[in-house]
Design a protein around this motif. Structure first.
Motif, PDB file in Angstrom:
ATOM      1  N   GLY A   1       0.784  -1.199   0.108  1.00  0.00           N
ATOM      2  CA  GLY A   1      -0.093   0.099   0.075  1.00  0.00           C
ATOM      3  C   GLY A   1       0.782   1.316  -0.256  1.00  0.00           C
ATOM      4  O   GLY A   1       0.438   2.317  -0.299  1.00  0.00           O
ATOM      5  N   GLY A   2       2.032   1.134   0.447  1.00  0.00           N
ATOM      6  CA  GLY A   2       2.915   2.376   0.562  1.00  0.00           C
ATOM      7  C   GLY A   2       3.651   2.517  -0.776  1.00  0.00           C
ATOM      8  O   GLY A   2       4.085   3.694  -1.023  1.00  0.00           O
ATOM      9  N   ILE A   3       3.897   1.407  -1.521  1.00  0.00           N
ATOM     10  CA  ILE A   3       4.837   1.599  -2.531  1.00  0.00           C
ATOM     11  C   ILE A   3       4.129   1.331  -4.005  1.00  0.00           C
ATOM     12  O   ILE A   3       4.936   1.335  -5.094  1.00  0.00           O
ATOM     13  CB  ILE A   3       6.215   0.753  -2.565  1.00  0.00           C
ATOM     14  CG1 ILE A   3       5.590  -0.654  -2.436  1.00  0.00           C
ATOM     15  CG2 ILE A   3       7.054   1.230  -1.259  1.00  0.00           C
ATOM     16  CD1 ILE A   3       6.941  -1.756  -2.312  1.00  0.00           C
ATOM     17  N   SER A   4       3.024   0.793  -4.102  1.00  0.00           N
ATOM     18  CA  SER A   4       2.550   0.569  -5.334  1.00  0.00           C
ATOM     19  C   SER A   4       1.981   1.761  -6.207  1.00  0.00           C
ATOM     20  O   SER A   4       0.890   2.544  -5.625  1.00  0.00           O
ATOM     21  CB  SER A   4       1.575  -0.597  -5.397  1.00  0.00           C
ATOM     22  OG  SER A   4       1.959  -1.729  -4.561  1.00  0.00           O
ATOM     23  N   THR A   5       2.121   2.048  -7.276  1.00  0.00           N
ATOM     24  CA  THR A   5       1.682   3.051  -8.044  1.00  0.00           C
ATOM     25  C   THR A   5       1.063   2.430  -9.551  1.00  0.00           C
ATOM     26  O   THR A   5       1.967   1.606 -10.249  1.00  0.00           O
ATOM     27  CB  THR A   5       2.636   4.212  -8.174  1.00  0.00           C
ATOM     28  OG1 THR A   5       2.240   5.007  -9.300  1.00  0.00           O
ATOM     29  CG2 THR A   5       4.005   3.599  -8.590  1.00  0.00           C
ATOM     30  N   PRO A   6       0.092   3.324 -10.129  1.00  0.00           N
ATOM     31  CA  PRO A   6      -0.058   3.051 -11.661  1.00  0.00           C
ATOM     32  C   PRO A   6       1.119   3.479 -12.162  1.00  0.00           C
ATOM     33  O   PRO A   6       1.873   4.383 -11.837  1.00  0.00           O
ATOM     34  CB  PRO A   6      -1.325   4.031 -11.771  1.00  0.00           C
ATOM     35  CG  PRO A   6      -2.008   3.888 -10.368  1.00  0.00           C
ATOM     36  CD  PRO A   6      -0.947   3.961  -9.497  1.00  0.00           C
ATOM     37  N   LEU A   7       1.247   2.887 -13.405  1.00  0.00           N
ATOM     38  CA  LEU A   7       2.328   3.646 -14.587  1.00  0.00           C
ATOM     39  C   LEU A   7       1.673   3.416 -15.691  1.00  0.00           C
ATOM     40  O   LEU A   7       1.279   2.376 -16.286  1.00  0.00           O
ATOM     41  CB  LEU A   7       3.710   2.866 -14.498  1.00  0.00           C
ATOM     42  CG  LEU A   7       4.405   3.243 -15.704  1.00  0.00           C
ATOM     43  CD1 LEU A   7       4.646   4.785 -15.656  1.00  0.00           C
ATOM     44  CD2 LEU A   7       5.788   2.333 -15.906  1.00  0.00           C
ATOM     45  N   ILE A   8       1.192   4.458 -16.447  1.00  0.00           N
ATOM     46  CA  ILE A   8       0.640   4.440 -17.720  1.00  0.00           C
ATOM     47  C   ILE A   8       1.758   4.878 -18.638  1.00  0.00           C
ATOM     48  O   ILE A   8       2.376   6.214 -18.468  1.00  0.00           O
ATOM     49  CB  ILE A   8      -0.582   5.414 -17.915  1.00  0.00           C
ATOM     50  CG1 ILE A   8      -1.504   4.785 -16.889  1.00  0.00           C
ATOM     51  CG2 ILE A   8      -0.960   5.574 -19.258  1.00  0.00           C
ATOM     52  CD1 ILE A   8      -2.624   5.900 -16.553  1.00  0.00           C
ATOM     53  N   VAL A   9       1.985   4.429 -19.789  1.00  0.00           N
ATOM     54  CA  VAL A   9       3.014   4.879 -20.762  1.00  0.00           C
ATOM     55  C   VAL A   9       2.241   4.739 -22.265  1.00  0.00           C
ATOM     56  O   VAL A   9       1.553   3.856 -22.535  1.00  0.00           O
ATOM     57  CB  VAL A   9       4.149   3.890 -21.148  1.00  0.00           C
ATOM     58  CG1 VAL A   9       5.251   4.489 -22.040  1.00  0.00           C
ATOM     59  CG2 VAL A   9       4.771   3.338 -19.588  1.00  0.00           C
ATOM     60  N   HIS A  10       2.223   6.004 -22.612  1.00  0.00           N
ATOM     61  CA  HIS A  10       1.421   6.405 -23.999  1.00  0.00           C
ATOM     62  C   HIS A  10       2.485   6.819 -25.034  1.00  0.00           C
ATOM     63  O   HIS A  10       3.023   7.894 -24.594  1.00  0.00           O
ATOM     64  CB  HIS A  10       0.248   7.255 -23.766  1.00  0.00           C
ATOM     65  CG  HIS A  10      -0.413   7.663 -24.882  1.00  0.00           C
ATOM     66  ND1 HIS A  10      -0.095   8.691 -26.049  1.00  0.00           N
ATOM     67  CD2 HIS A  10      -1.641   6.928 -25.494  1.00  0.00           C
ATOM     68  CE1 HIS A  10      -1.219   8.580 -26.982  1.00  0.00           C
ATOM     69  NE2 HIS A  10      -2.010   7.724 -26.660  1.00  0.00           N
ATOM     70  N   TRP A  11       2.552   6.099 -26.266  1.00  0.00           N
ATOM     71  CA  TRP A  11       3.463   6.788 -27.155  1.00  0.00           C
ATOM     72  C   TRP A  11       2.983   6.002 -28.462  1.00  0.00           C
ATOM     73  O   TRP A  11       3.184   5.040 -28.909  1.00  0.00           O
ATOM     74  CB  TRP A  11       4.775   6.250 -26.759  1.00  0.00           C
ATOM     75  CG  TRP A  11       6.064   6.658 -27.968  1.00  0.00           C
ATOM     76  CD1 TRP A  11       5.740   7.696 -28.705  1.00  0.00           C
ATOM     77  CD2 TRP A  11       7.556   6.181 -27.842  1.00  0.00           C
ATOM     78  NE1 TRP A  11       7.222   7.952 -29.498  1.00  0.00           N
ATOM     79  CE2 TRP A  11       8.056   7.008 -28.965  1.00  0.00           C
ATOM     80  CE3 TRP A  11       8.168   5.114 -27.450  1.00  0.00           C
ATOM     81  CZ2 TRP A  11       9.180   6.755 -29.401  1.00  0.00           C
ATOM     82  CZ3 TRP A  11       9.439   4.917 -27.552  1.00  0.00           C
ATOM     83  CH2 TRP A  11       9.975   5.570 -28.868  1.00  0.00           C
ATOM     84  N   PRO A  12       1.941   6.715 -29.264  1.00  0.00           N
ATOM     85  CA  PRO A  12       1.533   6.126 -30.355  1.00  0.00           C
ATOM     86  C   PRO A  12       2.537   5.711 -31.471  1.00  0.00           C
ATOM     87  O   PRO A  12       2.382   4.738 -32.098  1.00  0.00           O
ATOM     88  CB  PRO A  12       0.691   7.389 -30.897  1.00  0.00           C
ATOM     89  CG  PRO A  12       0.318   8.150 -29.846  1.00  0.00           C
ATOM     90  CD  PRO A  12       1.461   8.210 -29.092  1.00  0.00           C
ATOM     91  N   LYS A  13       3.732   6.527 -31.740  1.00  0.00           N
ATOM     92  CA  LYS A  13       4.801   6.220 -32.642  1.00  0.00           C
ATOM     93  C   LYS A  13       5.584   5.228 -32.256  1.00  0.00           C
ATOM     94  O   LYS A  13       6.205   4.370 -33.065  1.00  0.00           O
ATOM     95  CB  LYS A  13       5.524   7.348 -32.866  1.00  0.00           C
ATOM     96  CG  LYS A  13       6.361   7.224 -34.143  1.00  0.00           C
ATOM     97  CD  LYS A  13       7.100   8.500 -34.584  1.00  0.00           C
ATOM     98  CE  LYS A  13       8.001   8.145 -35.551  1.00  0.00           C
ATOM     99  NZ  LYS A  13       8.767   9.554 -36.154  1.00  0.00           N
ATOM    100  N   GLY A  14       5.625   5.026 -30.791  1.00  0.00           N
ATOM    101  CA  GLY A  14       6.688   3.814 -30.356  1.00  0.00           C
ATOM    102  C   GLY A  14       6.264   2.904 -29.954  1.00  0.00           C
ATOM    103  O   GLY A  14       6.817   1.752 -29.442  1.00  0.00           O
ATOM    104  N   ILE A  15       4.839   2.757 -29.465  1.00  0.00           N
ATOM    105  CA  ILE A  15       4.297   1.452 -28.620  1.00  0.00           C
ATOM    106  C   ILE A  15       3.441   0.795 -29.882  1.00  0.00           C
ATOM    107  O   ILE A  15       2.952   1.396 -30.586  1.00  0.00           O
ATOM    108  CB  ILE A  15       3.442   2.068 -27.546  1.00  0.00           C
ATOM    109  CG1 ILE A  15       4.280   2.395 -26.443  1.00  0.00           C
ATOM    110  CG2 ILE A  15       2.604   0.636 -26.939  1.00  0.00           C
ATOM    111  CD1 ILE A  15       3.346   2.816 -25.183  1.00  0.00           C
ATOM    112  N   ALA A  16       3.883  -0.545 -30.086  1.00  0.00           N
ATOM    113  CA  ALA A  16       3.190  -1.240 -31.001  1.00  0.00           C
ATOM    114  C   ALA A  16       1.624  -1.371 -30.613  1.00  0.00           C
ATOM    115  O   ALA A  16       1.160  -1.456 -29.737  1.00  0.00           O
ATOM    116  CB  ALA A  16       3.618  -2.669 -30.980  1.00  0.00           C
ATOM    117  N   ALA A  17       0.886  -1.091 -31.816  1.00  0.00           N
ATOM    118  CA  ALA A  17      -0.645  -1.007 -31.741  1.00  0.00           C
ATOM    119  C   ALA A  17      -1.058  -2.328 -31.215  1.00  0.00           C
ATOM    120  O   ALA A  17      -2.096  -2.289 -30.252  1.00  0.00           O
ATOM    121  CB  ALA A  17      -1.157  -0.929 -33.178  1.00  0.00           C
ATOM    122  N   SER A  18      -0.460  -3.414 -31.441  1.00  0.00           N
ATOM    123  CA  SER A  18      -0.780  -4.718 -30.581  1.00  0.00           C
ATOM    124  C   SER A  18      -0.884  -4.541 -29.075  1.00  0.00           C
ATOM    125  O   SER A  18      -1.515  -5.476 -28.389  1.00  0.00           O
ATOM    126  CB  SER A  18      -0.103  -5.926 -31.002  1.00  0.00           C
ATOM    127  OG  SER A  18       1.095  -5.616 -30.745  1.00  0.00           O
TER     128      SER A  18
END
Length: 573
Positions: A416-433
């Motif tokens: 509960g003290g150390i868990s965080t969401p991580l969202i990474v968004h990069w249309p050109k660099g993250i495969a559409a799949s």
């Protein structure tokens, strides 16, 4: 100690600058790192929450979410780790940026970034990036106009800065508000005068101003923008129109919201359906001042809602300028939900009003006694939070809701003290799949710098101005952008206020510490595949594994400036 030569020929660095200067923005992505403050794992919509975060949800739907990403359990250490790619002690901020110990005796507890580290801005700038920051800095121990500014943003690689040097304060009159190298007030800032001032809006608006400035003046260069919101750190300050959105949502108390979040987390695939929920912190049936408690959570939700609205301003600007497709956006949080009870006690001796502050009079108090126009700041259950003359935290029981389904809170290194969401968004660099996919690999703040160095085609230096720079302990997350497995060769480690942990594959050991004495409890052991909510301690069943992982922690602590620590105990038990 570093395992490479401490002397690097100056012509090598000059040659690197020459080569990188020939690369255009098209060769490198723009990078935006967004950090929120004092929020739990399940607050935002795409991580199980009922709070309206459509912008973050859209970034997650069209990018990657990491289900087991970790921070350092506290604001200063997290910012030090995120900015430098090091464990916080390696960067000199093993605890906070204030203390009453002799820093000459504790290399990992210097109360400010050392010269043995480099910030992301300092590393990306030689690779051709223009660098900007808005929001909370909180990695130096001087917030006054006098004294050294060696660790202020402009001195640590940022071309432009708007935000607060310190760690908390009023959202209507922020403490240690600063533009570039000059402390300012909301009233005397010549560059930003909104109709009404609210810090979350100011962070977002100035981020957009920097993006426009970059497009007008430096469009041929890539940019790095660090946006550090103070939402939803106490005090509970929010605008009436945002609070109104959550009228009635929290009327039934803690348990209903936790159960709804748990069900959504399971549906989203973020947690295993077999994991047990951690213990409920509060009993709604026995809770006093229910209307006040409800209002606290309504304001908390409104603060997050407003942050998401300002992230929308940033993404809208990226689309307008044509930069959206080749901009990497990271979103994460600095620690778990905050159980601190700031401002929750009844007022006893409320002061009389005082004269208004002058236009140029700086606000340097994290917890001010008065508003800028001289009204006394109110606390406690007699005061409904939200307005500028209130200063209240939402408390442990709602923090337990924020951290659903995990144990403990900010300060501790249970999940509960150390868990965080991580969202990474990069249309050109993250495969559409990979759009909308989850990555379940345990990862940490130390990986963000390594990732930025990788995708930004930057070179992490071995030496700067005669100072040997500590090597990066993290790994690049970029392989996950193509759907490949991340390969971590070493465990992940924690220490904060003598609370300690190690995560190695599916196993985690963790123990409580007592900051005053440095004494610690015995190590607990958890199988994180079967029991990430840490309900079944397996230490007695696998003593040899506990011993092995404890030795790993000890070796890391001795090599990474965790020890000696200023808690009066060597941490060997």
């Amino acid at each position: 100690m570093p395992k490479y030569p401490t002397w690097v020929p100056t012509w090598t660095f000059a040659l690197f600058l020459l080569v990188t200067a020939t690369l255009s923005a098209a060769d490198r992505p723009n990078i935006i790192v967004i950090l929120s403050d004092d929020m739990g794992y399940s607050d935002i919509g795409c991580y199980g929450g009922e709070i309206k975060t459509p912008t973050l949800d859209a970034l997650a739907d069209n990018g990657l979410r990491f289900s087991q990403f970790y921070n350092t359990a506290r604001c200063c250490p997290t910012r030090a780790s995120l900015l430098t790619g090091l464990y916080p002690h390696q960067a000199g901020i093993g605890h906070m940026v204030t203390g009453n110990y002799d820093i000459s005796k504790f290399p990992g507890f210097q109360m400010g970034l050392t010269q043995r580290c480099q910030t992301m801005a300092e590393v990306l700038k030689p690779a051709g990036y223009k660098t900007y920051m808005t929001g909370k800095w909180h990695v130096c121990n001087n917030i006054r106009p006098e004294g050294t500014k060696k660790n202020w943003p402009r001195q640590r690689g940022f071309d432009h800065f708007y935000g607060t040097i310190t760690g908390a304060g009023s959202f209507y009159d922020p403490a240690a508000l600063c533009r570039d190298n000059t402390l300012i007030t909301p009233e005397n800032d010549t560059e930003y005068q909104p109709e009404s001032y609210y810090y979350t809006d100011a962070i977002g608006d100035n981020a957009v101003r920097f993006l426009k400035q970059h497009h007008d003046q430096s469009a041929d260069a890539p940019f790095f923008l660090y946006v550090a919101f103070t939402s939803a750190h106490w005090p509970m300050h929010a605008l009436p129109e945002d609070i109104a959105k959550y009228d009635g949502v929290y009327d039934n108390g803690f348990t209903e919201i936790r159960e709804n979040r748990l069900a959504k987390l399971k549906k989203l695939g973020l947690i295993d359906p077999s994991w047990e929920m951690s213990e409920q912190a509060g009993d709604w049936g026995k809770t006093n001042h229910k209307d006040w408690e409800i209002r606290n959570m309504e304001v908390y939700a409104a603060m997050i809602d407003r942050m998401d609205q300002n992230i929308a301003k940033i993404t809208a600007r990226l689309k307008e300028s044509g930069d959206f497709e080749n901009t990497v956006i990271f979103f994460m949080q600095d620690n778990g939900g905050c159980a601190e009870g700031v401002g929750r006690a009844s007022d006893k001796n409320l002061p009389e009003p005082r004269p208004a502050m002058a236009k140029d009079e700086l606000q340097l108090d994290i917890i001010p006694q008065f508003t800028r126009d001289g009204r006394p700041v109110r606390h406690g259950p007699e005061t409904m939070p939200g307005a500028d003359d209130t200063y209240i935290a939402y408390g442990r029981d709602w923090a337990n809701v924020s951290n659903t389904p995990f144990r403990e809170y900010k300060h501790w290194v249970h999940e509960g003290g150390i868990s965080t969401p991580l969202i990474v968004h990069w249309p050109k660099g993250i495969a559409a799949s990979q759009n909308g996919k989850l990555d379940h690999t345990p990862s940490h703040l130390i990986d963000i710098m390594a990732t930025c160095v990788d995708i930004g085609k930057a070179e992490y230096p071995q030496q700067v101005n005669g100072n040997v720079i500590t090597p990066l302990p993290g790994i690049s997350l970029a392989p996950a952008f193509a759907g490949n497995q991340l390969q971590r060769k070493t465990p992940i480690f924690w220490e904060h206020e003598a609370n300690c942990a190690v995560r190695d594959g599916k196993w985690k050991i963790v123990r409580y510490g007592k900051m005053g004495s440095g004494k610690t409890t015995p190590w607990e052991l958890y199988d994180m595949q079967a029991d990430r909510t840490e309900q079944h301690d397996l230490a007695s069943q696998h003593p040899e594994l506990v011993q092995k992982m404890a030795a790993q922690w000890q070796a890391w602590a001795e090599a990474s400036d965790v020890l000696p620590w200023p808690w009066g105990h060597l941490g060997k038990k």
